[in-house]
Enzyme design. Structure first.
Site, mmCIF file in Angstrom:
data_model
loop_
_atom_site.group_PDB
_atom_site.id
_atom_site.type_symbol
_atom_site.label_atom_id
_atom_site.label_comp_id
_atom_site.label_asym_id
_atom_site.label_seq_id
_atom_site.Cartn_x
_atom_site.Cartn_y
_atom_site.Cartn_z
ATOM 1 N N ASP A 30 0.856 -1.193 0.000
ATOM 2 C CA ASP A 30 0.000 0.000 0.000
ATOM 3 C C ASP A 30 0.897 1.250 0.000
ATOM 4 O O ASP A 30 1.740 1.393 0.890
ATOM 5 C CB ASP A 30 -0.869 -0.044 1.276
ATOM 6 C CG ASP A 30 -1.788 1.165 1.409
ATOM 7 O OD1 ASP A 30 -1.645 2.122 0.628
ATOM 8 O OD2 ASP A 30 -2.631 1.138 2.324
ATOM 9 N N GLU A 80 29.386 9.053 6.357
ATOM 10 C CA GLU A 80 29.529 7.673 6.799
ATOM 11 C C GLU A 80 29.518 6.735 5.598
ATOM 12 O O GLU A 80 29.499 5.527 5.760
ATOM 13 C CB GLU A 80 28.435 7.311 7.792
ATOM 14 C CG GLU A 80 27.044 7.368 7.237
ATOM 15 C CD GLU A 80 26.032 6.887 8.247
ATOM 16 O OE1 GLU A 80 25.375 7.747 8.830
ATOM 17 O OE2 GLU A 80 25.920 5.683 8.465
ATOM 18 N N CYS A 112 25.307 9.318 11.398
ATOM 19 C CA CYS A 112 24.674 10.563 10.937
ATOM 20 C C CYS A 112 25.035 11.760 11.799
ATOM 21 O O CYS A 112 24.736 12.898 11.433
ATOM 22 C CB CYS A 112 23.158 10.419 10.939
ATOM 23 S SG CYS A 112 22.574 9.059 9.956
ATOM 24 N N THR A 153 13.858 3.622 2.890
ATOM 25 C CA THR A 153 14.401 4.810 3.583
ATOM 26 C C THR A 153 15.792 5.177 3.069
ATOM 27 O O THR A 153 16.504 5.944 3.707
ATOM 28 C CB THR A 153 14.453 4.614 5.117
ATOM 29 O OG1 THR A 153 15.461 3.649 5.442
ATOM 30 C CG2 THR A 153 13.126 4.160 5.681
ATOM 31 N N SER A 202 16.957 0.613 16.451
ATOM 32 C CA SER A 202 17.453 1.934 16.033
ATOM 33 C C SER A 202 16.473 3.042 16.423
ATOM 34 O O SER A 202 16.872 4.136 16.798
ATOM 35 C CB SER A 202 17.751 1.971 14.523
ATOM 36 O OG SER A 202 16.570 2.030 13.752
ATOM 37 N N HIS A 234 17.080 15.012 13.344
ATOM 38 C CA HIS A 234 17.619 14.134 12.312
ATOM 39 C C HIS A 234 16.440 13.347 11.721
ATOM 40 O O HIS A 234 15.602 12.835 12.463
ATOM 41 C CB HIS A 234 18.658 13.195 12.928
ATOM 42 C CG HIS A 234 19.043 12.063 12.025
ATOM 43 N ND1 HIS A 234 19.473 12.275 10.736
ATOM 44 C CD2 HIS A 234 19.018 10.709 12.203
ATOM 45 C CE1 HIS A 234 19.714 11.108 10.161
ATOM 46 N NE2 HIS A 234 19.446 10.142 11.028
ATOM 47 N N LYS A 243 7.881 11.090 15.509
ATOM 48 C CA LYS A 243 8.041 10.250 16.703
ATOM 49 C C LYS A 243 8.883 10.985 17.751
ATOM 50 O O LYS A 243 8.597 10.934 18.946
ATOM 51 C CB LYS A 243 8.741 8.928 16.348
ATOM 52 C CG LYS A 243 7.907 7.928 15.560
ATOM 53 C CD LYS A 243 8.777 6.699 15.246
ATOM 54 C CE LYS A 243 8.135 5.745 14.264
ATOM 55 N NZ LYS A 243 7.045 4.952 14.816
HETATM 56 P P1 HMG Z 1 8.871 -1.117 8.637
HETATM 57 O O1 HMG Z 1 8.990 -2.549 8.285
HETATM 58 O O2 HMG Z 1 8.442 -0.177 7.559
HETATM 59 O O3 HMG Z 1 7.960 -0.901 9.944
HETATM 60 O O4 HMG Z 1 10.260 -0.651 9.178
HETATM 61 P P2 HMG Z 1 6.405 -1.005 10.152
HETATM 62 O O5 HMG Z 1 5.839 -2.189 9.429
HETATM 63 O O6 HMG Z 1 6.224 -0.924 11.629
HETATM 64 O O7 HMG Z 1 5.777 0.269 9.433
HETATM 65 C C1 HMG Z 1 6.259 1.564 9.680
HETATM 66 C C2 HMG Z 1 5.060 2.466 9.958
HETATM 67 O O8 HMG Z 1 4.171 2.452 8.832
HETATM 68 C C3 HMG Z 1 4.210 2.041 11.172
HETATM 69 O O9 HMG Z 1 3.821 3.222 11.845
HETATM 70 C C4 HMG Z 1 3.005 1.399 10.523
HETATM 71 O O10 HMG Z 1 1.829 1.448 11.342
HETATM 72 C C5 HMG Z 1 2.839 2.275 9.300
HETATM 73 P P3 HMG Z 1 4.406 3.562 13.295
HETATM 74 O O11 HMG Z 1 4.018 2.445 14.196
HETATM 75 O O12 HMG Z 1 5.910 3.625 13.148
HETATM 76 O O13 HMG Z 1 3.809 4.862 13.645
HETATM 77 N N1 HMG Z 1 2.055 1.657 8.222
HETATM 78 C C6 HMG Z 1 1.097 2.296 7.529
HETATM 79 N N2 HMG Z 1 0.623 3.560 7.624
HETATM 80 C C7 HMG Z 1 -0.374 3.925 6.747
HETATM 81 N N3 HMG Z 1 -0.878 3.080 5.815
HETATM 82 C C8 HMG Z 1 -0.430 1.826 5.696
HETATM 83 C C9 HMG Z 1 0.609 1.390 6.582
HETATM 84 N N4 HMG Z 1 1.292 0.235 6.731
HETATM 85 C C10 HMG Z 1 2.163 0.406 7.751
HETATM 86 N N5 HMG Z 1 -0.938 1.015 4.760
HETATM 87 C C11 HMG Z 1 11.937 0.816 9.973
HETATM 88 C C12 HMG Z 1 10.447 0.641 9.683
HETATM 89 C C13 HMG Z 1 12.187 2.218 10.501
HETATM 90 C C14 HMG Z 1 12.367 -0.197 11.025
HETATM 91 C C15 HMG Z 1 12.716 0.570 8.662
HETATM 92 O O14 HMG Z 1 12.344 1.528 7.693
HETATM 93 C C16 HMG Z 1 14.217 0.630 8.828
HETATM 94 O O15 HMG Z 1 14.855 -0.332 9.241
HETATM 95 N N6 HMG Z 1 14.840 1.807 8.472
HETATM 96 C C17 HMG Z 1 16.273 2.004 8.610
HETATM 97 C C18 HMG Z 1 16.660 2.347 10.044
HETATM 98 C C19 HMG Z 1 16.167 3.701 10.473
HETATM 99 O O16 HMG Z 1 15.905 4.577 9.677
HETATM 100 N N7 HMG Z 1 16.111 3.914 11.798
HETATM 101 C C20 HMG Z 1 15.695 5.192 12.331
HETATM 102 C C21 HMG Z 1 16.350 5.514 13.670
HETATM 103 S S1 HMG Z 1 18.133 5.294 13.642
HETATM 104 C C22 HMG Z 1 18.717 6.694 12.785
HETATM 105 O O17 HMG Z 1 18.028 7.629 12.594
HETATM 106 C C23 HMG Z 1 20.129 6.631 12.316
HETATM 107 C C24 HMG Z 1 20.316 6.400 10.834
HETATM 108 O O18 HMG Z 1 19.983 7.572 10.113
HETATM 109 C C25 HMG Z 1 21.746 5.982 10.540
HETATM 110 C C26 HMG Z 1 22.879 6.780 11.154
HETATM 111 O O19 HMG Z 1 22.858 7.345 12.227
HETATM 112 O O20 HMG Z 1 23.916 6.729 10.526
HETATM 113 C C27 HMG Z 1 19.438 5.288 10.289
#
Ligand code: HMG
Length: 399
Positions: A30, A80, A112, A153, A202, A234, A243
């Protein structure tokens, strides 16, 4: 005390874009999962002749054109997604921009977060020598394995900032809240071109770091929540900023805006106060994660879309996995709006060439041979290109 901070700022990105609606269609997902669930519409993706150096040089070039090189004796390059274990990526930028020889150039790393360390170091250098200016560049390509939760992402971008005394955009205030914790939430081993991430960890590590940095800011007698007018976070995906905002509201008891899609809010007397969440997420919705550059792309977006910032205090939360968090504050300098880059940034985002999902997957899977000379195809319409590898050294040129 002489104010020190960001005198000029520029954002650059890649030649290509991947649209998350296309991604959703091909993956049978979706599209609202990305648009609403992650707060992302698109992500930038590099052409074969682009990388962190070409984006960094493209971001820094207009700054140098506008204000010359006088007093610039230091370049701090935060990334990075470094291209070499030894040589700083900034050396190639130095050469492409024909900067003076009398400079020190280094690369800084802590996921980051490192652009913020570079920015604070730059402020320190200018505090000691107010006649000097420091070029701070944050440039990254965010890459995760295909078919992983992190894939939508991904993103890419560079922000270049000129740090000086009596800046025209942002005066950085001296107090910071800090937080470090050794955590394996996200990292990239030396032999991997993609990051390894524990997504759920994370997110909690980011929020824990926000708690630690905010509490430390208060311990250091920094401004309270009511003394901060706008807040930037960030943005690995823009929903993460929401969040973080909800988390900070819980920590402080303040009623803050939590709407990330601009225009979705209608004002009323009981509305939460506008801290710029919607305005600061507009560019990153389209860029994707640009790691070190992400917080500062958020700053560009805020400066370019909020006409009521003069004299206001901004709080900035910088997070780098691994992990380091810093919450610091800055005042916006009156007249900042005369330096808006909204039209050029929007034009650059609009001009990106979309990749089909098949083309994107093929590009993602392409790896340069490590031991042979190679020339890259001419693709980018940007001002600088990565021409290939000769004798295992990377070669860059003007396009
Ligand atoms: P995911 O599998 O997309 O998680 O992984 P999900 O299934 O829980 O879905 C995400 C959200 O979409 C949820 O909302 C769902 O409800 C919603 P939330 O509970 O979060 O509010 N959703 C929907 N909403 C509307 N319509 C729909 C629908 N379906 C689902 N149909 C995850 C998410 C962040 C884990 C993944 O994207 C990931 O691993 N990303 C990479 C890591 C990351 O960005 N982490 C962030 C914090 S760490 C950071 O910021 C450092 C970083 O930048 C690196 C650095 O420092 O160098 C990453």
């Amino acid at each position: 005390m002489t104010p020190i901070g960001i005198d000029d700022i520029e954002l650059a990105t890649t030649h290509h874009v991947v649209r998350l609606d296309d991604f959703a269609e091909v993956n049978g997902t979706d599209p609202n999962k990305f648009r609403l669930g992650l707060g992302q519409d698109e992500f930038s993706f590099p052409a074969p002749d682009e990388d962190i150096v070409t984006m960094a040089a493209a971001a820094a070039a207009p700054i140098i054109e506008r204000s010359g090189t006088e007093g610039i004796r230091t370049m701090l390059f935060a990334t990075e997604s470094g291209t070499d274990q030894s040589k700083a990526a900034g050396m190639a930028v130095h050469s492409l921009l024909e900067l003076p020889s009398q400079m020190r150039i280094i690369e800084v790393k802590e996921a980051c977060y490192s652009a913020t360390a570079a920015l604070q170091a730059a402020v320190g250098i200018v505090t000691r020598s107010p006649g000097q200016r420091v070029l701070v560049i944050a440039s990254d390509v965010a890459r995760y394995e295909l078919d992983t939760a992190g894939e939508p992402t991904q993103g890419a971008g560079a922000v270049a900032m000129l740090v000086s005394a009596n800046p025209r955009l942002l005066e950085i205030e001296p107090v910071s809240g800090l937080n470090s914790a050794d955590v394996d939430d996200f990292w990239r081993p030396n032999d991997s071109t993609t990051a390894i991430v524990d997504g759920a960890l994370s997110v909690t590590a980011y929020l824990d770091s926000l708690t630690g940095a905010w509490n430390d800011l208060q311990t250091q007698d920094g401004p309270g929540i009511d003394e901060i007018d706008r807040i930037l976070y960030h943005q690995p995906f823009t929903k993460m900023a929401k969040k973080a905002q909800v988390h900070l509201a819980g920590l402080t008891g303040a009623v803050l805006d939590t709407e990330i899609v601009a225009g979705a809010q209608t004002a009323s007397a009981s509305d939460p106060r506008d801290t710029g969440l919607a305005a600061s997420t507009l560019y990153n919705r389209r860029l994707g994660n640009s790691y070190t550059a992400s917080l500062y792309a958020g700053l560009c977006s805020l400066l370019d879309h909020d006409s009521d910032l003069a004299g206001r205090r901004i709080g900035l939360f910088s997070y780098g996995s691994g992990s380091v968090g810093e919450f610091f504050t800055a005042r916006v300098v009156p007249g900042y709006e005369q330096h808006s880059h909204r039209e050029t940034v929007t034009a650059a985002l609009d001009a990106r060439v979309p990749l089909s999902i098949d083309e994107y997957r093929a590009l993602h899977a392409t790896e340069l041979p490590s031991a042979e000379d190679v020339s890259t195809p001419k693709v980018t319409a940007g001002p600088f290109r990565f021409a290939g590898v000769t004798g295992r050294a990377r070669v860059y040129e003007r396009s």
